[in-house]
Structures are given as C-alpha cells and as structure tokens.
Motif scaffolding. Structure first.
Motif, short mmCIF file in Angstrom:
data_model
loop_
_atom_site.label_atom_id
_atom_site.label_comp_id
_atom_site.label_asym_id
_atom_site.label_seq_id
_atom_site.Cartn_x
_atom_site.Cartn_y
_atom_site.Cartn_z
N PHE A 36 0.87 -1.19 0.00
CA PHE A 36 0.00 0.00 0.00
C PHE A 36 0.89 1.22 0.00
N GLY A 37 0.66 2.14 -0.97
CA GLY A 37 1.48 3.34 -1.08
C GLY A 37 0.90 4.47 -0.25
N ASN A 38 0.19 5.40 -0.92
CA ASN A 38 -0.42 6.52 -0.18
C ASN A 38 -1.92 6.60 -0.44
N SER A 41 -5.01 5.75 -5.21
CA SER A 41 -5.87 5.00 -6.13
C SER A 41 -7.30 5.25 -5.66
N TYR A 42 -8.23 5.24 -6.61
CA TYR A 42 -9.60 5.63 -6.23
C TYR A 42 -10.42 4.49 -5.65
N GLY A 43 -10.07 3.25 -6.01
CA GLY A 43 -10.96 2.16 -5.62
C GLY A 43 -10.27 1.09 -4.81
N ALA A 101 0.92 15.12 -6.46
CA ALA A 101 2.28 14.71 -6.11
C ALA A 101 2.30 13.90 -4.82
N GLN A 102 1.10 13.66 -4.27
CA GLN A 102 0.99 12.89 -3.01
C GLN A 102 0.91 11.40 -3.31
N VAL A 103 1.78 10.96 -4.16
CA VAL A 103 1.80 9.58 -4.66
C VAL A 103 3.19 9.03 -4.38
N THR A 104 3.27 7.78 -3.97
CA THR A 104 4.60 7.22 -3.71
C THR A 104 5.27 6.79 -5.02
N LEU A 105 6.59 6.68 -4.94
CA LEU A 105 7.35 6.20 -6.09
C LEU A 105 6.89 4.79 -6.47
N GLY A 106 6.70 3.92 -5.47
CA GLY A 106 6.24 2.56 -5.73
C GLY A 106 4.86 2.53 -6.35
N GLY A 107 3.96 3.40 -5.85
CA GLY A 107 2.60 3.47 -6.41
C GLY A 107 2.62 3.98 -7.84
N ALA A 108 3.50 4.94 -8.12
CA ALA A 108 3.59 5.49 -9.48
C ALA A 108 4.08 4.42 -10.46
N ASP A 112 1.88 2.55 -13.18
CA ASP A 112 2.45 3.14 -14.40
C ASP A 112 1.66 4.41 -14.78
N VAL A 113 1.71 5.38 -13.89
CA VAL A 113 0.84 6.56 -14.02
C VAL A 113 1.25 7.42 -15.22
N HIS A 114 0.31 8.25 -15.63
CA HIS A 114 0.54 9.15 -16.77
C HIS A 114 0.33 10.59 -16.32
N GLY A 115 0.82 11.50 -17.15
CA GLY A 115 0.65 12.92 -16.84
C GLY A 115 0.04 13.64 -18.03
N GLY A 158 1.73 -3.26 -12.79
CA GLY A 158 1.25 -4.56 -12.27
C GLY A 158 0.46 -4.45 -10.98
N MET A 159 0.15 -3.26 -10.53
CA MET A 159 -0.74 -2.99 -9.38
C MET A 159 -0.33 -3.77 -8.13
N GLY A 160 0.98 -3.90 -7.92
CA GLY A 160 1.48 -4.49 -6.68
C GLY A 160 1.47 -6.00 -6.66
N LEU A 161 1.03 -6.63 -7.74
CA LEU A 161 0.75 -8.07 -7.68
C LEU A 161 2.00 -8.95 -7.82
N ILE A 164 6.90 -6.74 -3.58
CA ILE A 164 7.13 -5.41 -3.00
C ILE A 164 8.30 -4.73 -3.70
N ILE A 165 8.03 -3.59 -4.34
CA ILE A 165 9.13 -2.77 -4.85
C ILE A 165 9.77 -2.14 -3.62
N GLU A 166 11.06 -2.42 -3.44
CA GLU A 166 11.73 -1.89 -2.24
C GLU A 166 12.34 -0.52 -2.53
N TYR A 393 -7.00 1.26 -11.80
CA TYR A 393 -6.64 1.84 -10.50
C TYR A 393 -7.52 3.02 -10.12
N LYS A 394 -8.52 3.33 -10.99
CA LYS A 394 -9.53 4.32 -10.60
C LYS A 394 -10.84 3.61 -10.29
N ASP A 395 -10.85 2.30 -10.37
CA ASP A 395 -12.12 1.57 -10.40
C ASP A 395 -12.45 0.92 -9.07
C1 LIG Z 1 -6.16 14.10 -7.27
C2 LIG Z 1 -5.62 12.92 -7.99
C3 LIG Z 1 -5.14 13.09 -9.28
C4 LIG Z 1 -4.63 11.99 -9.97
N1 LIG Z 1 -4.16 12.18 -11.23
C5 LIG Z 1 -3.63 11.13 -11.91
C6 LIG Z 1 -3.09 11.31 -13.21
O1 LIG Z 1 -3.08 12.42 -13.75
N2 LIG Z 1 -2.58 10.22 -13.83
C7 LIG Z 1 -2.57 8.99 -13.26
O2 LIG Z 1 -2.08 8.04 -13.86
N3 LIG Z 1 -3.07 8.80 -12.01
C8 LIG Z 1 -3.60 9.83 -11.34
N4 LIG Z 1 -4.11 9.64 -10.08
C9 LIG Z 1 -4.03 8.31 -9.48
C10 LIG Z 1 -2.70 8.09 -8.74
O3 LIG Z 1 -1.67 8.77 -9.36
C11 LIG Z 1 -2.35 6.61 -8.75
O4 LIG Z 1 -3.40 5.83 -8.29
C12 LIG Z 1 -1.07 6.32 -7.95
O5 LIG Z 1 -0.51 5.14 -8.43
C13 LIG Z 1 -1.34 6.19 -6.46
O6 LIG Z 1 -0.12 5.98 -5.80
P1 LIG Z 1 -0.08 5.69 -4.24
O7 LIG Z 1 1.33 5.84 -3.80
O8 LIG Z 1 -1.10 6.48 -3.53
O9 LIG Z 1 -0.39 4.14 -4.21
P2 LIG Z 1 -1.66 3.32 -3.72
O10 LIG Z 1 -2.86 3.94 -4.30
O11 LIG Z 1 -1.59 3.13 -2.26
O12 LIG Z 1 -1.35 1.95 -4.45
C14 LIG Z 1 -1.37 1.89 -5.85
C15 LIG Z 1 -0.93 0.51 -6.34
O13 LIG Z 1 0.47 0.42 -6.16
C16 LIG Z 1 0.78 -0.73 -5.42
N5 LIG Z 1 1.97 -0.40 -4.65
C17 LIG Z 1 2.13 0.66 -3.82
N6 LIG Z 1 3.39 0.64 -3.32
C18 LIG Z 1 4.01 -0.43 -3.86
C19 LIG Z 1 5.30 -1.01 -3.72
N7 LIG Z 1 6.23 -0.47 -2.94
N8 LIG Z 1 5.59 -2.14 -4.40
C20 LIG Z 1 4.67 -2.71 -5.22
N9 LIG Z 1 3.43 -2.21 -5.39
C21 LIG Z 1 3.12 -1.08 -4.72
C22 LIG Z 1 -0.44 -1.04 -4.60
O14 LIG Z 1 -0.54 -2.42 -4.27
C23 LIG Z 1 -1.56 -0.63 -5.53
O15 LIG Z 1 -1.90 -1.66 -6.42
C24 LIG Z 1 -4.61 10.71 -9.36
C25 LIG Z 1 -5.11 10.55 -8.06
C26 LIG Z 1 -5.63 11.63 -7.39
C27 LIG Z 1 -6.14 11.44 -5.99
#
Ligand SMILES: Cc1cc2nc3c(=O)[nH]c(=O)nc-3n(C[C@H](O)[C@H](O)[C@H](O)COP(=O)(O)OP(=O)(O)OC[C@H]3O[C@@H](n4cnc5c(N)ncnc54)[C@H](O)[C@@H]3O)c2cc1C
Length: 446
Positions: A36-38, A41-43, A101-108, A112-115, A158-161, A164-166, A393-395
C-alpha cells in the motif's frame, strides 16, 4: 495490527484494514498480502480485505541523487512531492507527473501513471531504470530492461501483484524552470477541442482540457484547454505553499451536487479567456492544483465518489466523448471534475499499463448507490463499443467482462503474480475470469 488509515481516494468502502511488515511476507499465505502506497488510487486495487497491507510510507527515504546525470534512487515509499523538493533546486523535474504529487514512487510504478505529457513522454514507467523487488520467497531481485526483464515489465503497471518494490532508480529531466508557460483558452463545444488539439499537442509538452459536463445542445463539451511548456524565463520555482484549505471531516451530505457544480462550471468557463492567453503559471498550480485543498475528496460526503476513466481510439474519439457526456446527462449525473487528454503512441513498458493511443476522459461522480452504478455500467458499454478500456486503479466496480475487454493480457499477468499477493480488485475481476478457466493454476488457491 489494525489501521484506520488505509482508505483509497474514492472512500466508497471504508473500514479498518489489517497491516503486516514486509518481514512477514511468506509463501505460506496465498493471496494474503498487498503493498500500500499513499492510497491515491480511487478504488479497491490498493486493498486486500482478506489479507494484510504493507504500509510503504513509514521510514522511506531518498538515498541518492546525482545532479550531473539526473538519476535518483529512493525507497518505494517516498512521495513524488519529496522527490520534487530535492531535485527542483538543481533544475530537474519528473519526466512524468500525475495530477497529484501525493503519490509514492512505488505506487507510481505499480500503476504506471501518466501525466499531461503522455503524447510526448509516455508513462512513468519510461523513467524507471531499475528497482529491487521482494518476493514472498524472501528473494530480492534486481529488475531492469536487462535483468529479470519479464518481472520488470509485469511490475510496471502490475498494481502491486508481483511483490514489494523496495527501492527504485529513475531518470529525471532537466528543465529551464519547473514553472510553466501556459497558453489557455476556452472552447464553446467539443468540436472546439478536437479541432485544436492536433496543433496544440504538436507544439506543447503538456496539454489538458477541463470539460463542463453539464453543458448541453450546441455547447455540449465546452471547456477550457490548458497547454504548457517549462518556461525558460519562469523565475525561481518555489516549493508549493502549505495547503491553506483543508476539509477536516466528511460533511453528512455530498456538497458537490448538481446545483453547486452548475454554478461552479458557469463561473469557471466564464472566467477563462476567449482567445489564447499566455502567461507563467507556478508549477504546483499547473500540475497538482487539487493538492492545494487537503482532503477535498471528503466533500463528496460519507458515501464517497467513483471515478470513471476510459481511453478510446482517436478515430471515433469525438463521437465517443459526446456519447459518454450525454449518457451521464441522461442519467441525471453531474461530474464535478471532467478532464479530457490525449494519449500518444509512446509504448508503455508495462505489461498491464492502462494508457494506449487515443483520448482519455475522466469523470468523477458522487456515489448515489444503484443509480450511479447503473450509469457507470452504461458508460462502460459505450467505451467497449468504441474499442476502448477502463482504468483499473480508478475503479471500484467494473465487471470481469469489462476488465477482460480492457486487458486481454491479464492471463500473462496472473502467471507473473506472486502467489502470496492479491488485491480486492484482482479478486473480483481476474480471479472470477480465472475460475472459469481451471487451467490457470493459481486461481484455485487465491
Ligand atoms: C487528485 C488525484 C489526481 C490523480 N491524477 C492522476 C493522473 O493524472 N494520472 C494517473 O495516472 N493517475 C492519477 N491519479 C491516481 C494516482 O496517481 C495513482 O493511483 C497512484 O498510483 C497512487 O499511488 P499511491 O502511492 O497512492 O499508491 P496506492 O494507491 O496506495 O497503491 C497503488 C498501487 O500500487 C501498489 N503499490 C504501492 N506501493 C508499492 C510497492 N512499494 N511495491 C509494489 N506495489 C506497490 C499497490 O498495491 C496498488 O496496487 C490521481 C489521483 C488523485 C487522488
């Protein structure tokens, strides 16, 4: 250990969730864990309610940054905002940054987030040089394009599956200023967007459009287009001011309703320039405007919100966009934040990455129960008919069939899944599909 702090951003299903330490990661518990990152993700892709979550934020630190090469190495739990704070004074910026920007490196990496620059740079995974991945067998594997490349590709998006990315190393880009020279203008209907976007994207690093989802008839799809580039005369890029606004608790009702939205949209559209207007915009307001209001998702009230983000091919994008907006209108739904962007053809490195060439429409809806769910299903049908896909990851509710249509490669992902890892999302989509195909071995045990 129980923690109440593992909500995802949509807050549709809130409950205390159990956590575990990476040291507990063992093969003995099939599907028992998920990183779990930060929680941005919406769902439910970041939840595993039948297992334990690994909290990746505590103690995470940046271990190295080389201002000559722009290469940074950090623990997976470090926030993108923390990376930006370190590298911006050296003239560097993330190659790809999502809308917060409140997203962790591992979550990004895992999503595989986009901008706003997908048409130029593709996804976040394209910046990733290597990472170490801990599996439930206790092995830490170095993954890159050259080493464990199959795991590298399966972990990006791969949504963490896969485990653990260290720690990860990423490439940053040198910019003249983090601040943005923005050109903004309003368009009176969806045609205004599609007529302008090819030329805009050809000449700008970034572009994004806000859409007034409530506008009808000849003004359907009206909105504001904001294109931008890092400014060469942008002045010093200051850290973002501490958020002045916060929503400290969830109001008893959804405050983002049709009435408030109508007023907001009219004001926002009315204030936007009729003709292209160019000026310098502070980087934080351009890239992460919502980070200025802490906890804005609480405004949706105790039942939370659903985000519906689809991507569909360019060929029929104009018609598909209209159909999606009209469908939401027909169901009486109001999307508070409606965003339209182009995805380019830079290939994503991840096996399960969401972006693909076309256009992506993002709609946010307050959760009004069955009514909202019916409307979301109707939106899905339009996306599938257009040959599109839905963002996992929005679902919080897509059907297994919708998932299969969006990600036919899920079987390859299932084969790469660490057997001790599972998410609620994967359980209700891929695992349902897998049970119908008993030849997929892991499904029986998850
Ligand atoms: C206001 C807002 C705007 C957003 N805009 C965008 C956007 O423009 N583009 C976009 O793509 N997304 C966007 N998002 C979604 C967000 O960027 C992604 O859901 C992001 O991946 C969340 O990262 P997180 O650190 O909060 O991880 P979490 O939501 O906690 O987890 C995300 C996934 O990463 C996995 N994970 C987390 N840490 C690790 C780890 N260390 N090792 C392995 N797996 C891990 C989790 O198991 C989970 O499957 C937005 C979200 C919000 C709230």
């Amino acid at each position: 250990m129980e923690s109440p702090d593992f909500d995802s951003w949509g807050r549709v299903r809130r409950r205390a969730r159990a956590s575990a330490e990476p040291a507990d990661f063992r093969p003995g518990a099939p599907g028992g864990f998920l990183p779990f990152g930060n929680g941005r993700s919406y769902g439910d892709s970041c939840h595993n309610d039948q297992g334990h979550l690994f909290a990746m934020r505590p103690g995470a630190a940046i271990s190295a940054f080389d201002p000559d090469t722009g290469i940074l190495t950090a623990d997976a739990g470090v926030l993108l905002s923390e990376i930006l704070a370190l590298v911006m004074p050296h003239g560097f910026f993330l190659e790809v940054t999502p809308g917060t920007a409140q997203v962790t490196l591992g979550g990004a990496i895992a999503n595989d987030v986009h901008g706003k620059n997908h048409h130029r740079r593709g996804t976040f995974g394209g910046s990733v040089l290597r990472f170490s991945l801990l599996g439930s067998d206790g092995q830490s594997r170095l993954c890159s394009n050259d080493s464990n490349s199959d795991l590298f590709q399966a972990t990006i998006g791969g949504m963490g599956l896969t485990g653990i990315i260290e720690q990860a190393s990423i490439r940053l880009m040198k910019v003249p200023s983090a601040n943005v020279r923005q050109t903004a203008f309003r368009f009176g209907s969806i045609d205004g967007y599609f007529d302008a976007i090819d030329a805009i994207d050809a000449s700008h690093e970034y572009s994004v459009a806000w859409i007034d989802q409530l506008a009808r008839g000849g003004t359907l799809g009206r909105g504001v287009l904001m294109a931008g580039d890092h400014a060469d005369d942008g002045g010093p890029a200051k850290p973002p001011a501490a958020p002045k606004l916060a929503v400290p608790f969830s109001p008893p009702v959804n405050l983002l309703n049709r009435l408030t939205l109508k007023a907001f949209n009219a004001l926002y559209y009315g204030r936007a320039p009729k003709q292209p207007q160019t000026g310098i915009v502070p980087w934080a307001s351009y890239f992460h405007p919502l980070d200025a209001i802490t906890g804005w998702n609480r405004l949706y009230g105790p039942r939370g919100l659903f985000q519906h983000q689809s991507v569909y091919p360019s060929g029929n994008a104009r018609e598909t966009t209209i159909a999606l907006i009209e469908c939401a209108q027909k169901h009486g739904a109001a999307s508070f934040l409606t965003v339209l962007k182009r995805f380019g053809d830079v290939p994503s490195p991840g096996l399960m990455s969401f972006p693909r060439p076309g256009f992506t429409l993002t709609l946010d809806f307050a959760n009004s129960g069955d009514r909202t769910l019916r409307m979301l299903d109707a939106l899905d049908e339009i996306v599938i008919a257009a040959g599109g896909a839905l963002n996992p990851y929005k679902d919080q509710r897509m059907s297994p069939a919708m998932f299969e249509a969006s990600f036919p490669q899920w079987r390859e992902m299932e084969a790469m899944r660490d057997p001790a890892v599972m998410s609620d999302f994967w359980r209700r989509t891929a695992m349902v599909l897998a049970r119908a195909q008993p030849s997929l071995k892991q499904a029986a045990t998850a």
